[in-house]
Design a protein around this motif. Structure first.
Motif, PDB file in Angstrom:
ATOM      1  N   LEU A  38       0.830  -1.199   0.000  1.00 26.09           N
ATOM      2  CA  LEU A  38       0.000   0.000   0.000  1.00 26.09           C
ATOM      3  C   LEU A  38       0.862   1.245   0.000  1.00 26.09           C
ATOM      4  O   LEU A  38       1.952   1.287   0.579  1.00 26.09           O
ATOM      5  N   ALA A  39       0.378   2.279  -0.659  1.00 18.14           N
ATOM      6  CA  ALA A  39       1.002   3.601  -0.644  1.00 18.14           C
ATOM      7  C   ALA A  39      -0.081   4.627  -0.392  1.00 18.14           C
ATOM      8  O   ALA A  39      -1.275   4.351  -0.547  1.00 18.14           O
ATOM      9  N   GLN A  40       0.307   5.807   0.020  1.00 19.25           N
ATOM     10  CA  GLN A  40      -0.673   6.853   0.263  1.00 19.25           C
ATOM     11  C   GLN A  40      -1.311   7.286  -1.048  1.00 19.25           C
ATOM     12  O   GLN A  40      -0.608   7.564  -2.018  1.00 19.25           O
ATOM     13  N   PRO A  41      -2.643   7.353  -1.126  1.00 19.25           N
ATOM     14  CA  PRO A  41      -3.285   7.829  -2.365  1.00 19.25           C
ATOM     15  C   PRO A  41      -2.851   9.249  -2.687  1.00 19.25           C
ATOM     16  O   PRO A  41      -2.735  10.095  -1.808  1.00 19.25           O
ATOM     17  N   LYS A  42      -2.590   9.490  -3.967  1.00 23.20           N
ATOM     18  CA  LYS A  42      -2.221  10.842  -4.391  1.00 23.20           C
ATOM     19  C   LYS A  42      -3.455  11.715  -4.474  1.00 23.20           C
ATOM     20  O   LYS A  42      -4.529  11.269  -4.878  1.00 23.20           O
ATOM     21  N   LYS A  43      -3.300  12.954  -4.091  1.00 23.67           N
ATOM     22  CA  LYS A  43      -4.389  13.903  -4.245  1.00 23.67           C
ATOM     23  C   LYS A  43      -4.529  14.285  -5.712  1.00 23.67           C
ATOM     24  O   LYS A  43      -3.579  14.210  -6.479  1.00 23.67           O
ATOM     25  N   ALA A  44      -5.724  14.655  -6.067  1.00 21.74           N
ATOM     26  CA  ALA A  44      -5.961  15.066  -7.454  1.00 21.74           C
ATOM     27  C   ALA A  44      -5.083  16.266  -7.788  1.00 21.74           C
ATOM     28  O   ALA A  44      -5.064  17.259  -7.062  1.00 21.74           O
ATOM     29  N   GLU A  45      -4.328  16.141  -8.858  1.00 22.52           N
ATOM     30  CA  GLU A  45      -3.419  17.214  -9.240  1.00 22.52           C
ATOM     31  C   GLU A  45      -4.180  18.255 -10.061  1.00 22.52           C
ATOM     32  O   GLU A  45      -4.808  17.944 -11.055  1.00 22.52           O
ATOM     33  N   GLN A  46      -4.095  19.484  -9.622  1.00 24.49           N
ATOM     34  CA  GLN A  46      -4.813  20.558 -10.299  1.00 24.49           C
ATOM     35  C   GLN A  46      -3.965  21.815 -10.234  1.00 24.49           C
ATOM     36  O   GLN A  46      -3.374  22.129  -9.191  1.00 24.49           O
ATOM     37  N   ASP A  47      -3.882  22.516 -11.344  1.00 20.67           N
ATOM     38  CA  ASP A  47      -3.115  23.753 -11.351  1.00 20.67           C
ATOM     39  C   ASP A  47      -3.780  24.785 -10.433  1.00 20.67           C
ATOM     40  O   ASP A  47      -5.006  24.854 -10.345  1.00 20.67           O
ATOM     41  N   PRO A  48      -2.966  25.590  -9.742  1.00 21.97           N
ATOM     42  CA  PRO A  48      -3.552  26.638  -8.919  1.00 21.97           C
ATOM     43  C   PRO A  48      -4.450  27.550  -9.744  1.00 21.97           C
ATOM     44  O   PRO A  48      -4.180  27.829 -10.919  1.00 21.97           O
ATOM     45  N   LEU A  49      -5.506  28.013  -9.127  1.00 24.83           N
ATOM     46  CA  LEU A  49      -6.481  28.845  -9.827  1.00 24.83           C
ATOM     47  C   LEU A  49      -5.835  30.091 -10.415  1.00 24.83           C
ATOM     48  O   LEU A  49      -6.160  30.510 -11.533  1.00 24.83           O
ATOM     49  N   ILE A  50      -4.882  30.690  -9.700  1.00 22.89           N
ATOM     50  CA  ILE A  50      -4.318  31.965 -10.131  1.00 22.89           C
ATOM     51  C   ILE A  50      -3.592  31.845 -11.472  1.00 22.89           C
ATOM     52  O   ILE A  50      -3.529  32.797 -12.247  1.00 22.89           O
ATOM     53  N   THR A  51      -3.059  30.654 -11.784  1.00 24.13           N
ATOM     54  CA  THR A  51      -2.337  30.470 -13.044  1.00 24.13           C
ATOM     55  C   THR A  51      -3.272  30.392 -14.239  1.00 24.13           C
ATOM     56  O   THR A  51      -2.829  30.471 -15.386  1.00 24.13           O
ATOM     57  N   ARG A  52      -4.557  30.242 -13.992  1.00 17.72           N
ATOM     58  CA  ARG A  52      -5.516  30.110 -15.089  1.00 17.72           C
ATOM     59  C   ARG A  52      -6.321  31.392 -15.297  1.00 17.72           C
ATOM     60  O   ARG A  52      -7.297  31.400 -16.042  1.00 17.72           O
ATOM     61  N   LEU A  53      -5.916  32.490 -14.619  1.00 11.58           N
ATOM     62  CA  LEU A  53      -6.658  33.745 -14.697  1.00 11.58           C
ATOM     63  C   LEU A  53      -5.870  34.794 -15.475  1.00 11.58           C
ATOM     64  O   LEU A  53      -4.644  34.719 -15.601  1.00 11.58           O
ATOM     65  N   SER A  54      -6.604  35.790 -15.957  1.00 13.73           N
ATOM     66  CA  SER A  54      -5.964  36.933 -16.602  1.00 13.73           C
ATOM     67  C   SER A  54      -5.268  37.794 -15.553  1.00 13.73           C
ATOM     68  O   SER A  54      -5.438  37.597 -14.349  1.00 13.73           O
ATOM     69  N   ALA A  55      -4.481  38.780 -16.021  1.00 13.19           N
ATOM     70  CA  ALA A  55      -3.732  39.642 -15.100  1.00 13.19           C
ATOM     71  C   ALA A  55      -4.675  40.385 -14.158  1.00 13.19           C
ATOM     72  O   ALA A  55      -4.434  40.473 -12.944  1.00 13.19           O
ATOM     73  N   ARG A  56      -5.795  40.923 -14.697  1.00 15.20           N
ATOM     74  CA  ARG A  56      -6.737  41.660 -13.848  1.00 15.20           C
ATOM     75  C   ARG A  56      -7.393  40.726 -12.838  1.00 15.20           C
ATOM     76  O   ARG A  56      -7.540  41.073 -11.662  1.00 15.20           O
ATOM     77  N   ALA A  57      -7.764  39.528 -13.299  1.00 14.95           N
ATOM     78  CA  ALA A  57      -8.397  38.581 -12.386  1.00 14.95           C
ATOM     79  C   ALA A  57      -7.423  38.109 -11.311  1.00 14.95           C
ATOM     80  O   ALA A  57      -7.808  37.891 -10.158  1.00 14.95           O
ATOM     81  N   GLN A  58      -6.140  37.977 -11.672  1.00 14.71           N
ATOM     82  CA  GLN A  58      -5.149  37.589 -10.666  1.00 14.71           C
ATOM     83  C   GLN A  58      -5.028  38.650  -9.587  1.00 14.71           C
ATOM     84  O   GLN A  58      -4.945  38.330  -8.388  1.00 14.71           O
TER      85      GLN A  58
END
Length: 461
Positions: A51-71
């Motif tokens: 057994l190994a520890q289950p990996k958490k779902a990998e997801q890019d941080p929200l801020i990297t998917r936003l425009s400059a104004r939204a960031q």
């Protein structure tokens, strides 16, 4: 008349001489049903799982998917939620963390779901570099001889599979073959045309010339292996299909979701949230009422593991990179591994704690316990049960701070509370009594619910 026929036969012969070399999987193949030929050295393969520890779902941080104004707006809104005096690293940590999904209602009260990441390893010695494992099948069966009731747990889903194989370009190869066959020739003969004169006469023999060529271009590329699986209630089967230049020897891992059979009958449990700590007013305490779901048995959960591997061993021409000239023997290798413990007793044990007033050696039925109103019944009939000692400690500290002398506590978060020896019909009747400051001081934490082992009866003289 015989020459055209001979030419045709020669053409057929020529066509048979030119055959693909690169774009082939093997030159010849012998298939054996089961590995075990005593005349050859067999690969020594072993199967293991852990057994190994289950990996958490990998997801890019929200801020990297936003425009400059939204960031910029996200940074301002996150900074506003941090406590006063927070340092910049706290802000950066909050910004790069993926947004956590909202917890399911009463999800904390369900302890019947398990997620287990199983690492599968096949190790051993293969005789030649060209030998490989072409296909692997693994079987996990819940329960063993000491646990003949696999219905206490079932496989729900197969959620994730990881392996080291990707897609890598290995370059290209070119192979050219050419064959040429000549039949017949042009000769010279002399014929006497007249008795008194001679002349040289050319005689053309019937001839045939055939040529053929084959040019192969192959781009060597490791394709991603394919994975399949099947689930039923107590068996999980995982199949890996390899391919050219992919050896499945090594490790891979898969995550399985398992549902445990729960203890029958509802068990009301509560959580208490005080946003201002002990200064939270009784009416501002948030009380969440749920029905607990926990395993009916806390005996360790095991799975038997087995499997089989399809071996591709090369008996001739194993030194070349091209597989088209390999003489291949295919055989099946059967695995039987030791039982795998999916969950130990400590992982399946679920405890709920309450607050009681009695001597330290008294049993549950001898103690006055803190009860709370059952909203569906409108009566104070539910024991206060929280999921941890820490939660019980927090509640006790809040009661000590908020139950004042001469002012008994009537309700928490709009739900009536009181002390009692057992369930009662509410309304202050029977053994029910209000919680006073004196009683609050005597409260201690006791284990009151969960998948407890039956207590032996108390001996009396």
């Amino acid at each position: 008349m015989k020459r055209p026929c001979a030419a045709a036969c020669a053409a057929m012969l020529l066509a048979g001489c030119v055959s693909p070399k690169l774009t082939r999987h093997y030159e010849s193949m012998e298939k054996l049903a089961v590995a075990g030929d005593p005349t050859s050295k067999e690969p020594n393969l072993t199967l293991s799982m852990f057994l190994a520890q289950p990996k958490k779902a990998e997801q890019d941080p929200l801020i990297t998917r936003l425009s400059a104004r939204a960031q910029a707006e996200l940074i301002r809104s996150v900074a506003a939620t941090l406590p006063a005096g927070s340092k910049s690293d706290a802000l950066l940590s909050a910004l790069v963390s993926p947004a956590a999904p909202a917890p399911a209602a009463c999800g904390w009260a369900d302890a019947t779901s398990l997620s287990r990441r199983v690492t599968i390893t096949v190790l051993g010695d293969l005789v030649h570099p060209a030998d490989r494992i072409d296909k692997l099948q693994f079987d996990l069966v819940l329960g063993d001889a000491s646990d003949p009731a696999p219905q206490r747990a079932t496989f729900v889903s197969w959620d994730r599979f990881d392996t080291v194989y990707g897609s890598y370009d290995l370059g290209s190869a070119k192979y050219t073959q050419s064959r040429k066959l000549d039949l017949g020739k042009t000769g010279t003969d002399t014929a006497k045309l007249a008795a008194d004169a001679g002349s040289a006469v050319k005689v053309l023999d019937v001839g045939y010339e055939a040529s053929n060529s084959l040019e192969e271009n192959m781009k060597y590329s490791i394709r991603r292996l394919s994975v399949g699986g099947a689930l039923n209630d107590n068996t999980a089967t995982l199949v890996q299909e390899g391919g050219p230049y992919i050896n499945l020897l090594g490790s891979s891992s898969a995550t399985f979701s398992i549902k445990l059979a729960k203890k029958e009958g509802p068990l009301p449990v509560q959580s208490f949230s005080m946003k201002d700590g002990n200064k939270t007013a009784p009416d501002d305490v948030v009380v969440v009422n749920c029905n607990a779901s926990f395993p009916a048995s806390k005996a360790k959960l095991v799975a038997n593991i087995s499997g089989k591997a399809v071996l591709r061993t090369v008996s001739l021409n194993h030194a070349t990179l091209s597989e088209g000239d390999d003489a291949v023997v295919v055989k099946t290798h059967v695995f039987n591994g030791p039982p795998l413990t999916l969950a130990d007793t400590s992982e399946l044990e679920v405890n709920y704690y309450g607050l009681v007033s009695c001597t330290s050696r008294a049993g549950k039925e001898e103690c006055q316990r803190l009860f709370i109103e059952n909203l569906s019944e409108g009566k104070v009939t539910d024991e206060v049960l929280v999921p941890s000692v820490e939660a019980a400690t927090t509640l006790r500290a809040w009661l000590l701070a908020n139950v004042k002398p001469g002012k008994p506590l009537h309700a928490i978060g709009g739900q009536r509370v009181g002390m009692s020896l057992s369930k009662n019909d509410g309304g202050g009747e029977g053994n029910f009594s209000l919680l006073t400051a004196e009683t609050a001081k005597s409260l201690r934490i006791m284990l009151l619910g969960g998948n407890l082992a039956p207590r032996p009866p108390r001996q009396t003289n």
